[in-house]
Structures are given as structure tokens and as C-alpha cells.
Design a protein around this motif. Structure first.
Motif, PDB file in Angstrom:
ATOM      1  N   ARG A 240      -9.112 -74.610  67.291  1.00  0.00           N
ATOM      2  CA  ARG A 240      -8.444 -75.925  67.603  1.00  0.00           C
ATOM      3  C   ARG A 240      -7.998 -76.060  66.016  1.00  0.00           C
ATOM      4  O   ARG A 240      -7.188 -77.538  66.249  1.00  0.00           O
ATOM      5  CB  ARG A 240      -8.504 -76.230  69.046  1.00  0.00           C
ATOM      6  CG  ARG A 240      -8.325 -75.676  70.437  1.00  0.00           C
ATOM      7  CD  ARG A 240      -9.024 -76.609  71.015  1.00  0.00           C
ATOM      8  NE  ARG A 240      -7.718 -77.823  71.493  1.00  0.00           N
ATOM      9  CZ  ARG A 240      -7.411 -77.923  72.583  1.00  0.00           C
ATOM     10  NH1 ARG A 240      -7.228 -76.793  73.439  1.00  0.00           N
ATOM     11  NH2 ARG A 240      -6.074 -78.774  72.172  1.00  0.00           N
ATOM     12  N   VAL A 241      -8.755 -76.193  65.468  1.00  0.00           N
ATOM     13  CA  VAL A 241      -8.686 -76.818  63.875  1.00  0.00           C
ATOM     14  C   VAL A 241      -8.611 -75.652  63.025  1.00  0.00           C
ATOM     15  O   VAL A 241      -8.644 -75.150  63.319  1.00  0.00           O
ATOM     16  CB  VAL A 241      -9.748 -77.789  64.114  1.00  0.00           C
ATOM     17  CG1 VAL A 241      -9.761 -78.979  65.456  1.00  0.00           C
ATOM     18  CG2 VAL A 241     -11.464 -77.554  64.348  1.00  0.00           C
ATOM     19  N   ASP A 242      -7.887 -76.518  61.872  1.00  0.00           N
ATOM     20  CA  ASP A 242      -8.235 -75.801  60.705  1.00  0.00           C
ATOM     21  C   ASP A 242      -9.371 -75.771  59.712  1.00  0.00           C
ATOM     22  O   ASP A 242     -10.034 -76.657  59.941  1.00  0.00           O
ATOM     23  CB  ASP A 242      -7.112 -76.642  59.495  1.00  0.00           C
ATOM     24  CG  ASP A 242      -7.202 -75.509  58.512  1.00  0.00           C
ATOM     25  OD1 ASP A 242      -7.870 -74.811  58.399  1.00  0.00           O
ATOM     26  OD2 ASP A 242      -6.104 -76.002  57.281  1.00  0.00           O
ATOM     27  N   ASP A 243     -10.154 -74.495  59.900  1.00  0.00           N
ATOM     28  CA  ASP A 243     -11.259 -74.656  59.082  1.00  0.00           C
ATOM     29  C   ASP A 243     -12.053 -74.577  57.771  1.00  0.00           C
ATOM     30  O   ASP A 243     -12.536 -74.037  57.839  1.00  0.00           O
ATOM     31  CB  ASP A 243     -12.377 -73.809  60.159  1.00  0.00           C
ATOM     32  CG  ASP A 243     -12.037 -72.402  60.162  1.00  0.00           C
ATOM     33  OD1 ASP A 243     -10.990 -72.404  59.331  1.00  0.00           O
ATOM     34  OD2 ASP A 243     -12.500 -71.085  60.759  1.00  0.00           O
ATOM     35  N   GLY A 244     -10.685 -74.764  57.337  1.00  0.00           N
ATOM     36  CA  GLY A 244     -10.550 -74.152  55.559  1.00  0.00           C
ATOM     37  C   GLY A 244     -10.832 -72.522  55.577  1.00  0.00           C
ATOM     38  O   GLY A 244     -10.689 -72.202  54.345  1.00  0.00           O
ATOM     39  N   ASN A 245     -11.075 -72.101  56.340  1.00  0.00           N
ATOM     40  CA  ASN A 245     -11.005 -70.517  55.908  1.00  0.00           C
ATOM     41  C   ASN A 245      -9.828 -69.343  56.172  1.00  0.00           C
ATOM     42  O   ASN A 245      -9.020 -69.620  57.006  1.00  0.00           O
ATOM     43  CB  ASN A 245     -12.363 -69.400  56.814  1.00  0.00           C
ATOM     44  CG  ASN A 245     -12.471 -68.008  56.615  1.00  0.00           C
ATOM     45  OD1 ASN A 245     -12.127 -67.690  55.911  1.00  0.00           O
ATOM     46  ND2 ASN A 245     -13.788 -67.803  56.581  1.00  0.00           N
ATOM     47  N   PRO A 246      -9.402 -69.071  55.022  1.00  0.00           N
ATOM     48  CA  PRO A 246      -7.913 -68.368  54.929  1.00  0.00           C
ATOM     49  C   PRO A 246      -7.836 -66.786  56.080  1.00  0.00           C
ATOM     50  O   PRO A 246      -6.400 -66.782  56.479  1.00  0.00           O
ATOM     51  CB  PRO A 246      -7.242 -68.708  54.103  1.00  0.00           C
ATOM     52  CG  PRO A 246      -8.831 -68.037  52.833  1.00  0.00           C
ATOM     53  CD  PRO A 246      -9.695 -69.370  53.283  1.00  0.00           C
ATOM     54  N   LEU A 247      -9.426 -66.259  55.974  1.00  0.00           N
ATOM     55  CA  LEU A 247      -9.016 -65.429  57.232  1.00  0.00           C
ATOM     56  C   LEU A 247      -9.411 -66.346  58.778  1.00  0.00           C
ATOM     57  O   LEU A 247      -9.783 -64.950  59.789  1.00  0.00           O
ATOM     58  CB  LEU A 247     -10.322 -64.427  56.471  1.00  0.00           C
ATOM     59  CG  LEU A 247     -10.557 -64.291  55.608  1.00  0.00           C
ATOM     60  CD1 LEU A 247     -11.675 -63.591  54.949  1.00  0.00           C
ATOM     61  CD2 LEU A 247      -9.190 -63.340  55.438  1.00  0.00           C
ATOM     62  N   THR A 248      -8.917 -66.936  59.318  1.00  0.00           N
ATOM     63  CA  THR A 248      -9.308 -67.236  60.350  1.00  0.00           C
ATOM     64  C   THR A 248      -7.657 -68.305  60.464  1.00  0.00           C
ATOM     65  O   THR A 248      -7.497 -68.960  59.501  1.00  0.00           O
ATOM     66  CB  THR A 248     -10.073 -67.894  60.376  1.00  0.00           C
ATOM     67  OG1 THR A 248     -10.172 -69.326  60.173  1.00  0.00           O
ATOM     68  CG2 THR A 248     -11.815 -67.731  60.515  1.00  0.00           C
ATOM     69  N   ILE A 249      -7.129 -68.200  61.644  1.00  0.00           N
ATOM     70  CA  ILE A 249      -5.996 -68.479  62.507  1.00  0.00           C
ATOM     71  C   ILE A 249      -5.765 -69.421  63.506  1.00  0.00           C
ATOM     72  O   ILE A 249      -6.082 -69.258  64.360  1.00  0.00           O
ATOM     73  CB  ILE A 249      -4.357 -67.376  62.364  1.00  0.00           C
ATOM     74  CG1 ILE A 249      -4.524 -66.623  61.124  1.00  0.00           C
ATOM     75  CG2 ILE A 249      -3.676 -68.002  62.289  1.00  0.00           C
ATOM     76  CD1 ILE A 249      -3.384 -65.694  61.577  1.00  0.00           C
ATOM     77  N   ALA A 250      -5.953 -70.715  63.383  1.00  0.00           N
ATOM     78  CA  ALA A 250      -6.063 -72.128  64.160  1.00  0.00           C
ATOM     79  C   ALA A 250      -4.651 -71.402  65.256  1.00  0.00           C
ATOM     80  O   ALA A 250      -3.777 -71.274  65.206  1.00  0.00           O
ATOM     81  CB  ALA A 250      -6.078 -73.075  63.354  1.00  0.00           C
ATOM     82  N   ASP A 251      -5.340 -72.436  66.518  1.00  0.00           N
ATOM     83  CA  ASP A 251      -4.601 -72.172  68.064  1.00  0.00           C
ATOM     84  C   ASP A 251      -4.733 -73.591  68.161  1.00  0.00           C
ATOM     85  O   ASP A 251      -5.748 -73.480  69.350  1.00  0.00           O
ATOM     86  CB  ASP A 251      -5.142 -70.682  68.432  1.00  0.00           C
ATOM     87  CG  ASP A 251      -3.738 -70.710  69.644  1.00  0.00           C
ATOM     88  OD1 ASP A 251      -2.979 -72.166  70.159  1.00  0.00           O
ATOM     89  OD2 ASP A 251      -3.456 -70.103  70.561  1.00  0.00           O
ATOM     90  N   ALA A 252      -3.888 -74.851  68.537  1.00  0.00           N
ATOM     91  CA  ALA A 252      -4.211 -75.726  68.012  1.00  0.00           C
ATOM     92  C   ALA A 252      -4.107 -75.676  70.191  1.00  0.00           C
ATOM     93  O   ALA A 252      -4.752 -76.904  71.363  1.00  0.00           O
ATOM     94  CB  ALA A 252      -2.926 -77.039  68.154  1.00  0.00           C
ATOM     95  N   GLY A 253      -3.611 -75.028  70.586  1.00  0.00           N
ATOM     96  CA  GLY A 253      -3.809 -74.657  72.015  1.00  0.00           C
ATOM     97  C   GLY A 253      -4.347 -73.531  73.533  1.00  0.00           C
ATOM     98  O   GLY A 253      -4.280 -73.822  74.217  1.00  0.00           O
ATOM     99  N   TRP A 254      -4.972 -73.070  72.347  1.00  0.00           N
ATOM    100  CA  TRP A 254      -6.263 -72.546  72.736  1.00  0.00           C
ATOM    101  C   TRP A 254      -7.807 -72.972  73.154  1.00  0.00           C
ATOM    102  O   TRP A 254      -8.113 -74.205  72.836  1.00  0.00           O
ATOM    103  CB  TRP A 254      -7.348 -71.957  71.539  1.00  0.00           C
ATOM    104  CG  TRP A 254      -7.717 -70.561  72.175  1.00  0.00           C
ATOM    105  CD1 TRP A 254      -7.771 -69.720  72.079  1.00  0.00           C
ATOM    106  CD2 TRP A 254      -9.873 -70.554  72.161  1.00  0.00           C
ATOM    107  NE1 TRP A 254      -8.695 -68.075  72.339  1.00  0.00           N
ATOM    108  CE2 TRP A 254      -9.608 -69.098  72.755  1.00  0.00           C
ATOM    109  CE3 TRP A 254     -10.318 -71.679  72.593  1.00  0.00           C
ATOM    110  CZ2 TRP A 254     -11.235 -69.126  72.966  1.00  0.00           C
ATOM    111  CZ3 TRP A 254     -11.530 -70.972  72.827  1.00  0.00           C
ATOM    112  CH2 TRP A 254     -11.961 -69.821  72.961  1.00  0.00           C
ATOM    113  N   LEU A 255      -7.180 -71.977  74.695  1.00  0.00           N
ATOM    114  CA  LEU A 255      -8.858 -72.884  75.384  1.00  0.00           C
ATOM    115  C   LEU A 255      -9.584 -72.006  76.399  1.00  0.00           C
ATOM    116  O   LEU A 255      -9.142 -70.782  75.859  1.00  0.00           O
ATOM    117  CB  LEU A 255      -8.013 -73.697  77.242  1.00  0.00           C
ATOM    118  CG  LEU A 255      -7.312 -74.843  76.714  1.00  0.00           C
ATOM    119  CD1 LEU A 255      -6.783 -75.802  78.172  1.00  0.00           C
ATOM    120  CD2 LEU A 255      -8.176 -75.890  76.833  1.00  0.00           C
TER     121      LEU A 255
END
Length: 460
Positions: free
Chosen positions: A333-348
Motif C-alpha cells: 500500500r505504500v511506496d517502498d522506493g524500489n522501482p521494481l515494485t508498484i504500490a497499490d494504495a487500495g490493496w487488501l
């Protein structure tokens, strides 16, 4: 409004404490009946022998009592205490194995069945005095199957003494401190643990709950030497290729919506989401139902199983708060600073720990750090004990689960069941694969240690 916030805080703190998430005979199931047909009336025709019906019966009843009121770590501690009391009571009649708390006691003329019923009953009464379940009725009905006479009375006294001994043994084991509420701030760096929903919803103004951080520090283990004895190595850093792989796996396989789980993976996830102590004790009863085992051997198995799981919780909580690693719910749900992961703020995650009438109060992930998985550790510990006890990993068994009613899963090996149990935490969205793998390995190590050092056979 102030009164509402106060009651809301009280509710959330209480809610957080409940989060954790045959050959010759048949297993006893269901409630005891008035005619006592569920238990055999067995006389001591052969000294040092008794059928295991009473041991199985009270293991099942212990599961019902302890699952009704306790969060999982408490369940493991109390289940171990009940099964140790039963084991020690039988060994005071004929000392086939090492006793734990009832030392230097011998009552060879006591009825084994009366001793087992009394030990389990008095242990449960001492541990859960406010239980709403009919413990007194179960005890009376159990004793009604035992022939009257001095042996019955001696068994009742012996069982109570065994229960008193283990309760006394654990009276100063750090349980109160282990359950103390401790305020721990959220980490701020990527990979550091932060409270999950609903506590992370800033609009609710809830405390940043971290459940029982003292458990792996304060609680005295049952068998292992120290809390950190089998602590795994560190989890993957968030800039590693391994982390990216695990991140994407749980993001896709463990999502509530738009997931990529197969129907089999969904079944595994929700089948094994049941709490570990009831699940693995039922699994073990299903195994025992296919074997010819007397009361002593059966009681020893349950004592080993539950002691290993209790120490498994202690070990994993030591590691959880040592590494303080974030949950998938936070990471995705948050930006981890890794360009290879794509955050999703609504993920559950796909599973709810506590469904609530107010959706804002739903708990989606158990409120404790990710690494390692305690659920996986308990399965690993249980499977290792079973494998060593029977001298083989191969043991066909059918298992059911109240969290996926109507489904029976067949397992050919203990390892296969433990692996499904571990992977289930990915499919419900609670853990990264590294946490599941490390937890299962830690559990196997603890289970092996407990088997080698506790309840060993006495030399004749």
C-alpha cells in the motif's frame, strides 16, 4: 463524541487480543452423551495399560475450551499445560516416560482413566475458570465410565495433583509480562513494521497496536534453552531481487480483489487459516485414530506436540520483534522506493482476521511483524514431532477445517500438510514467502529439539 472514542479504544484493544488468527478404535467426537456410550468402561486388567479413548476425548474438549476464549499464543501455552498434566498423571501410575512437573510421585493402583479425566478437568478449570462450556458435565460423564472403587478415587486425586503441579510450575513463567501492552512506534524506513488496518487508518485515531511484543522475551520456554536458540537469519532487504519476487507473489496470490489464485490455492488458504492449536491437535487425533496406541503413548504424543508448538510461538515472537519487518498489507500500500515494485494504495489481503459490523473496524492482518510466520512455525513443529514420533513422514490422513466447512483434504505425509499450512499464509495475504519458509524451518528445528529433550522413554 469523547465517550464514543473511549469505547472505541476499549473495543480495539480487546479486539487486538483475539486476532490469532482407525484400526481397533474410533476417535471420540461431539458432546458426551447421557448414556456415556462415547467412552468405554475399562478396568485395570493389565497394570500399566489403558485404552486411549479418555486421552483423545479430553484433548478434543481442551480444544473446545481453549479455542473459545483465547488468542493463539495463549492457546499454545495452555494446551501444553493441559497435555502435560495428563501425561504426568499417567506416568505417576506407571513411569514409562519422563515426567515434567509432577516429579517423584507414584500411585500404581490409580485408575488411568480417572487420572486422565481429572488431570485435564482440573487443568482446564484452573486455566479457564470462567469457561461457559459444560466442563463439570463432561467430567461427571467421564467419571461415570470408570468402575467405582479405590482406584477411581486415587485416580481423581492423582489427576488433580498433576494439574496443580503444572499450574504451579508455570505460575511465574512470565505470562503476565508477556501479555503486557507496550507502546511501540511505527518504523519509518522501507521494510520496517508499521501497524496494519484498522490501526493504520489515521481518521480513526486508534493506537498503533503491536500485539504481545514481550512474548518472545518474557515468557519462559517449556523445553528449548532460550527464545533465540533457533532464530532465523534476517529477512530480505526491500531492494533485493528475492524481495521483489516475494512482493509480487503475495500481491497477486494474496489479494482480496483482482487476484491470480487458483481454486486450489484459495482452498488451501482458507482451509488452513484456522488457528494452529485446534487444527494440529485435530490433525493428530485423526492420525491416532488410524493407529493402535495405548493411553500412555497417546498422552506423550500430545504433550510433545503441544510443548513444541508453545515453544514455537516463543521462538517466532522473539524473531518477529527482533527484525520488526513489515507486513505485505503495508508494503504493497505504500511506496517502498524500489522501482521494481508498484504500490497499490487500495490493496487488501484476501482474509479478514476480525470481521466487524463497522467495516472501518475490520482487522485485515494480524497486528504483529511479518517475519517469521508463527503459523508456519507451529505447523513445522507439529509435523516434525509427528514424523519423529512415528519414525516416518508417510502417514495418510484426512483433515477437515471449520474455516472451510464441507471440505476434506487428504495428506499422505506430515510434511505435505505442514507445507500447505505454511503456503496458506501467502494465499490469505498475510505473509511473504520468506517468512513462511523461515517459520516452517524454525518450527522443525524446535520440534526436533523438544522431541529429543522432553518426555523421553524411561529405561527399564
Amino acid at each position: 463524541m469523547k465517550a464514543f472514542k473511549t469505547s472505541l479504544l476499549t473495543f480495539t484493544m480487546l479486539a487486538s487480543m483475539t486476532l490469532w488468527n482407525s484400526s481397533c478404535k474410533k476417535e471420540i467426537s461431539g458432546e458426551p452423551q447421557a448414556d456415556n456410550t462415547g467412552l468405554s468402561s475399562i478396568r485395570n486388567a493389565e497394570p500399566g495399560f489403558a485404552e486411549n479413548d479418555m486421552v483423545i476425548y479430553w484433548n478434543e474438549k481442551a480444544g473446545a475450551v481453549l479455542a473459545a476464549v483465547n488468542p493463539p499464543p495463549n492457546q499454545t501455552r495452555q494446551f501444553a499445560m493441559v497435555q502435560i498434566a495428563v501425561h504426568d498423571a499417567l506416568n505417576a501410575i506407571k513411569p514409562k516416560y519422563e515426567s515434567y512437573a509432577l516429579i517423584n510421585s507414584r500411585e500404581k493402583d490409580a485408575s488411568p482413566n480417572a487420572a486422565v479425566a481429572s488431570a485435564a478437568y482440573w487443568a482446564l478449570k484452573g486455566l479457564v475458570p470462567s469457561s461457559s462450556l459444560p466442563l463439570d458435565d463432561w467430567y461427571s460423564q467421564s467419571l461415570a465410565t470408570v468402575p467405582e472403587g479405590p482406584g477411581k478415587e486415587l485416580g481423581k486425586i492423582l489427576g488433580k495433583n498433576a494439574a496443580t503441579a503444572i499450574i504451579s510450575n508455570r505460575a511465574n513463567d512470565g505470562f503476565a509480562l508477556a501479555n503486557a501492552v507496550v507502546a511501540i512506534p511505527d518504523a519509518t524506513i522501507p521494510g520496517g513494521y508499521r501497524s496494519t488496518l484498522p490501526y493504520s487508518n489515521t481518521a480513526l485515531g486508534l493506537p498503533k497496536v503491536k500485539a504481545i511484543p514481550n512474548w518472545g522475551v518474557a515468557l519462559r520456554p517449556f523445553s528449548v534453552i532460550s527464545h533465540s536458540q533457533f532464530r532465523p537469519s534476517a529477512p530480505d532487504p526491500v531492494n533485493s531481487a528475492e524481495y521483489v519476487q516475494d512482493y509480487n507473489e503475495v500481491k497477486n496470490k494474496g489479494a482480496r480483489e483482482m487476484h491470480s489464485r487458483t481454486s486450489e490455492e484459495t482452498q488451501i488458504g482458507f482451509f488452513w487459516v484456522e488457528r494452529s492449536s485446534p487444527a494440529w491437535n485435530r490433525y493428530t487425533r485423526n492420525v491416532v485414530a488410524t493407529q493402535k496406541m495405548d493411553a500412555w503413548k497417546t498422552a506423550r504424543l500430545f504433550a510433545l506436540l503441544n510443548t513444541a508448538m508453545a515453544d514455537g510461538v516463543t521462538g517466532t515472537f522473539d524473531a518477529k520483534y527482533h527484525y520488526f519487518y513489515w507486513r505485505p498489507e503495508t508494503a504493497i500500500r505504500v511506496d517502498d522506493g524500489n522501482p521494481l515494485t508498484i504500490a497499490d494504495a487500495g490493496w487488501l489481503p484476501s482474509s479478514l482476521e476480525i470481521p466487524a459490523a463497522n467495516p472501518l473496524m475490520n482487522a485485515y492482518t494480524p497486528p504483529m511483524p511479518d517475519y517469521p510466520s508463527a503459523h508456519a512455525a507451529l505447523g513445522g513443529a507439529a509435523a516434525e514431532v509427528l514424523k519423529r514420533f512415528f519414525g516416518t513422514d508417510v502417514m495418510p490422513v484426512d483433515q477437515t477445517s471449520p474455516t472451510f466447512p464441507g471440505v476434506t483434504r487428504h495428506y499422505n505425509t506430515f510434511s505435505q500438510a505442514a507445507r500447505d499450512n505454511s503456503l496458506s499464509r501467502i494465499y490469505v495475504g498475510y505473509h511473504f514467502r520468506k517468512a513462511c519458509d523461515a517459520g516452517e524451518t524454525q518450527g522443525r528445528d524446535i520440534g526436533g529439539y523438544v522431541f529429543s529433550h522432553s518426555f523421553r522413554e524411561n529405561e527399564d
